[in-house]
Scaffold this motif. Structure first.
Motif, PDB file in Angstrom:
ATOM      1  N   THR A 176       0.811  -1.227   0.000  1.00 38.54           N
ATOM      2  CA  THR A 176       0.000   0.000   0.000  1.00 38.54           C
ATOM      3  C   THR A 176       0.839   1.269   0.000  1.00 38.54           C
ATOM      4  O   THR A 176       0.292   2.360  -0.109  1.00 38.54           O
ATOM      5  CB  THR A 176      -0.936   0.023   1.222  1.00 38.54           C
ATOM      6  N   SER A 177       2.139   1.123   0.179  1.00 34.19           N
ATOM      7  CA  SER A 177       3.030   2.282   0.026  1.00 34.19           C
ATOM      8  C   SER A 177       4.437   1.761  -0.281  1.00 34.19           C
ATOM      9  O   SER A 177       4.725   0.577  -0.075  1.00 34.19           O
ATOM     10  CB  SER A 177       3.006   3.176   1.277  1.00 34.19           C
TER      11      SER A 177
ATOM     12  N   TRP B  70       6.876  -0.576   2.007  1.00 34.17           N
ATOM     13  CA  TRP B  70       6.743  -2.043   2.104  1.00 34.17           C
ATOM     14  C   TRP B  70       7.526  -2.727   0.999  1.00 34.17           C
ATOM     15  O   TRP B  70       8.143  -3.772   1.199  1.00 34.17           O
ATOM     16  CB  TRP B  70       5.267  -2.448   2.042  1.00 34.17           C
TER      17      TRP B  70
ATOM     18  N   ASP C 167       6.571  -2.346  12.285  1.00 36.18           N
ATOM     19  CA  ASP C 167       5.860  -1.136  11.857  1.00 36.18           C
ATOM     20  C   ASP C 167       4.434  -1.028  12.421  1.00 36.18           C
ATOM     21  O   ASP C 167       4.008   0.029  12.846  1.00 36.18           O
ATOM     22  CB  ASP C 167       5.853  -1.025  10.316  1.00 36.18           C
ATOM     23  N   ARG C 168       3.677  -2.117  12.377  1.00 36.09           N
ATOM     24  CA  ARG C 168       2.298  -2.109  12.877  1.00 36.09           C
ATOM     25  C   ARG C 168       2.188  -3.044  14.077  1.00 36.09           C
ATOM     26  O   ARG C 168       2.649  -4.191  14.011  1.00 36.09           O
ATOM     27  CB  ARG C 168       1.342  -2.582  11.786  1.00 36.09           C
TER      28      ARG C 168
ATOM     29  N   ASP D 107      -5.435  -1.123  10.509  1.00 36.15           N
ATOM     30  CA  ASP D 107      -4.011  -0.904  10.791  1.00 36.15           C
ATOM     31  C   ASP D 107      -3.923  -0.168  12.131  1.00 36.15           C
ATOM     32  O   ASP D 107      -4.436   0.948  12.262  1.00 36.15           O
ATOM     33  CB  ASP D 107      -3.405  -0.062   9.652  1.00 36.15           C
TER      34      ASP D 107
ATOM     35  N   ASN E 157      -0.682   9.819   4.710  1.00 35.10           N
ATOM     36  CA  ASN E 157       0.514   9.384   3.971  1.00 35.10           C
ATOM     37  C   ASN E 157       0.543   9.966   2.558  1.00 35.10           C
ATOM     38  O   ASN E 157      -0.396  10.654   2.128  1.00 35.10           O
ATOM     39  CB  ASN E 157       0.697   7.863   4.020  1.00 35.10           C
TER      40      ASN E 157
ATOM     41  N   ASP F  61       6.054   9.076   4.388  1.00 33.72           N
ATOM     42  CA  ASP F  61       6.768   7.963   3.728  1.00 33.72           C
ATOM     43  C   ASP F  61       7.867   8.414   2.768  1.00 33.72           C
ATOM     44  O   ASP F  61       8.686   7.600   2.355  1.00 33.72           O
ATOM     45  CB  ASP F  61       5.846   6.998   2.945  1.00 33.72           C
TER      46      ASP F  61
ATOM     47  N   LYS G  87      10.774   8.348   7.146  1.00 32.39           N
ATOM     48  CA  LYS G  87      10.893   7.181   8.033  1.00 32.39           C
ATOM     49  C   LYS G  87      11.744   6.202   7.233  1.00 32.39           C
ATOM     50  O   LYS G  87      11.224   5.239   6.674  1.00 32.39           O
ATOM     51  CB  LYS G  87       9.525   6.541   8.305  1.00 32.39           C
TER      52      LYS G  87
HETATM   53  C1  BGC Z   1       2.791   2.705   7.757  1.00 31.88           C
HETATM   54  C2  BGC Z   1       2.835   3.920   6.877  1.00 31.88           C
HETATM   55  C3  BGC Z   1       2.148   3.621   5.541  1.00 31.88           C
HETATM   56  C4  BGC Z   1       0.808   2.942   5.728  1.00 31.88           C
HETATM   57  C5  BGC Z   1       0.205   2.481   4.416  1.00 31.88           C
HETATM   58  C6  BGC Z   1       1.369   2.224   7.868  1.00 31.88           C
HETATM   59  O1  BGC Z   1       1.256   1.165   8.735  1.00 31.88           O
HETATM   60  O2  BGC Z   1       3.330   3.024   9.028  1.00 31.88           O
HETATM   61  O3  BGC Z   1       4.166   4.315   6.679  1.00 31.88           O
HETATM   62  O4  BGC Z   1       1.954   4.801   4.828  1.00 31.88           O
HETATM   63  O5  BGC Z   1       0.937   1.849   6.580  1.00 31.88           O
HETATM   64  O6  BGC Z   1       1.017   1.558   3.760  1.00 31.88           O
END
Ligand code: BGC
Length: 385
Positions: A69-70, A73, A146-147, A198, A268, A293, A313
């Motif tokens: 999604t970005s 990843w 990250d999550r 998320d 984001n 991002d 980040k």
């Molecule tokens: C990340 C972000 C990202 C988003 C969508 C989040 O969990 O921390 O950096 O923009 O997910 O991928």
């Protein structure tokens, strides 16, 4: 969290900034008993955390990532593969493009294959309970990447950039950007938040609102649509098309005629660009808009002054830290955590190692990034280096 959030509002934005790295608020879910301590199972001693008793060089390491999604990843995939190999491990790095069910199967398969440690960037942090329980049963340490992983005791550690601080930086940048425009306050704004599944979406939004809410309350900012809660502003699955559709609807219902849309809080870069597309097709001037991002396209837009801010980040710094920690864990050595209060996942407070996010605007876009990163290369192109 409510109490802390209120305290932060009272203290004001700058104090919130200073506190966000160490305040004792809860960034995760609710429901764990008040005052519950990080579980001792992982062996927390002060700020030193021991995860298991080690494993052999050459062991398989499972890295389960969510949808792409970005860009972060996508970058993480290559970095984990290369760095884990360089550290002598056998990496199994996979995406769960099909969503939570695919990730469940993937993690089960990784356990079957005999991984000695799991790194999980969850699609939906609440949907992996039984797979993580199986990992725990098999003695496999689990790092939430990250999550946060929610509602499970089978997560040993959380590693991430400070999510609440990301939100504070975004809210602060939005206000600062509006202050630089020709228009005097009150400013009309709209809010976008991330995907509700998320766990990061909440601290991002709450961090930003710790700065923006007092300015909404005193009339400096006006959310014309009236959509001000995380639920009302959510973007399912972090999909650009969902943010764009919502913004299209808001614009046609609330911004007819010469009502100006002065600013947008976007969580984001992907969603910022989607919102900008929507504003453009409504024929409105470019608003002040935030992001996160440092995606290649957005780094260029920040340089051009089209997107007001993004956040650095750096994925390389992040993955390097995680791989360094995996090396220590393999040797049975403790790793350092720097936050043992903020991330309550509903069952326990997960000890965390948080990295520091940095705001990027036109002022530092040409100097902020390391040259060997995707953002650094994009900046070098537009900045003419
Ligand atoms: C990340 C972000 C990202 C988003 C969508 C989040 O969990 O921390 O950096 O923009 O997910 O991928």
């Amino acid at each position: 969290m409510k109490r802390i959030a209120t305290a932060m509002i009272v203290l004001g934005a700058s104090a919130a900034l200073a506190l966000s790295g160490c305040a004792g608020g809860e960034r995760g879910g609710t429901g764990a008993p008040a005052g519950s301590q990080p579980a001792a199972s992982g062996g927390l001693n002060g700020n030193q955390l021991t995860l298991g008793s080690g494993f052999a060089a050459g062991s398989k390491i499972g890295v389960s990532l969510p949808q792409k999604t970005s860009e972060n990843w996508v970058l993480a995939e290559g970095l984990f593969t290369d760095q884990l190999k360089a550290a002598g491990f056998d990496p199994v790095v996979q995406f769960a493009n099909g969503g939570a069910p695919e990730q469940q199967n993937q993690i089960s398969a990784m356990i079957e294959q005999g991984v000695k440690l799991l790194v999980v960037g969850a699609v939906d942090g609440s949907q992996l309970g039984s797979q993580l329980a199986a990992a725990k049963q098999a003695g496999i340490p689990v790092i939430a990447y990250d999550r946060l992983l929610m509602n499970t005791d089978a997560v040993d550690m959380y590693m991430a950039y400070d999510n609440f601080k990301v939100g504070v930086l975004q809210g602060t940048a939005l206000l600062e950007g509006l202050g630089k425009t020709a228009k005097k306050s009150p400013w009309n704004i709209e809010l976008i938040s991330g995907s509700p599944n998320d766990a990061n979406s909440k601290p991002f939004f709450e961090g930003a609102m710790s700065v923006l809410q007092p300015k909404i309350d005193d009339g400096t900012l006006k959310v014309v649509s009236g959509q001000v809660t995380q639920q009302q502003t959510a973007t399912a699955d972090w999909k650009a098309e969902n943010a764009q559709k919502r913004m299209d609807a808001i614009l046609s219902a609330n911004y007819q005629g010469d009502t100006s849309l002065d600013g947008i809080l976007s969580p984001n870069d992907t969603l910022a660009r989607a919102a900008l597309t929507s504003v453009k097709s409504a024929g409105k001037p470019n608003p002040v808009i935030t992001g996160q991002d440092s995606e290649v396209e957005s780094v260029k837009l920040v340089f051009q002054g089209v997107q007001y801010s993004t956040i650095d980040k750096d994925t390389k710094t992040f993955v390097t830290k995680v791989v360094e920690y995996i090396g220590k864990i393999a040797q049975g050595q403790p790793v350092e955590v720097n936050d043992v209060k903020s991330y309550n996942n509903g069952v326990k407070v997960v000890p965390a190692y948080l990295l520091t996010p940095v705001i990027v605007t036109k002022d530092n876009v040409c100097t902020q990034y390391a040259p060997d990163t995707a953002a650094g290369k994009a900046a070098a192109t537009v900045c003419g280096k």
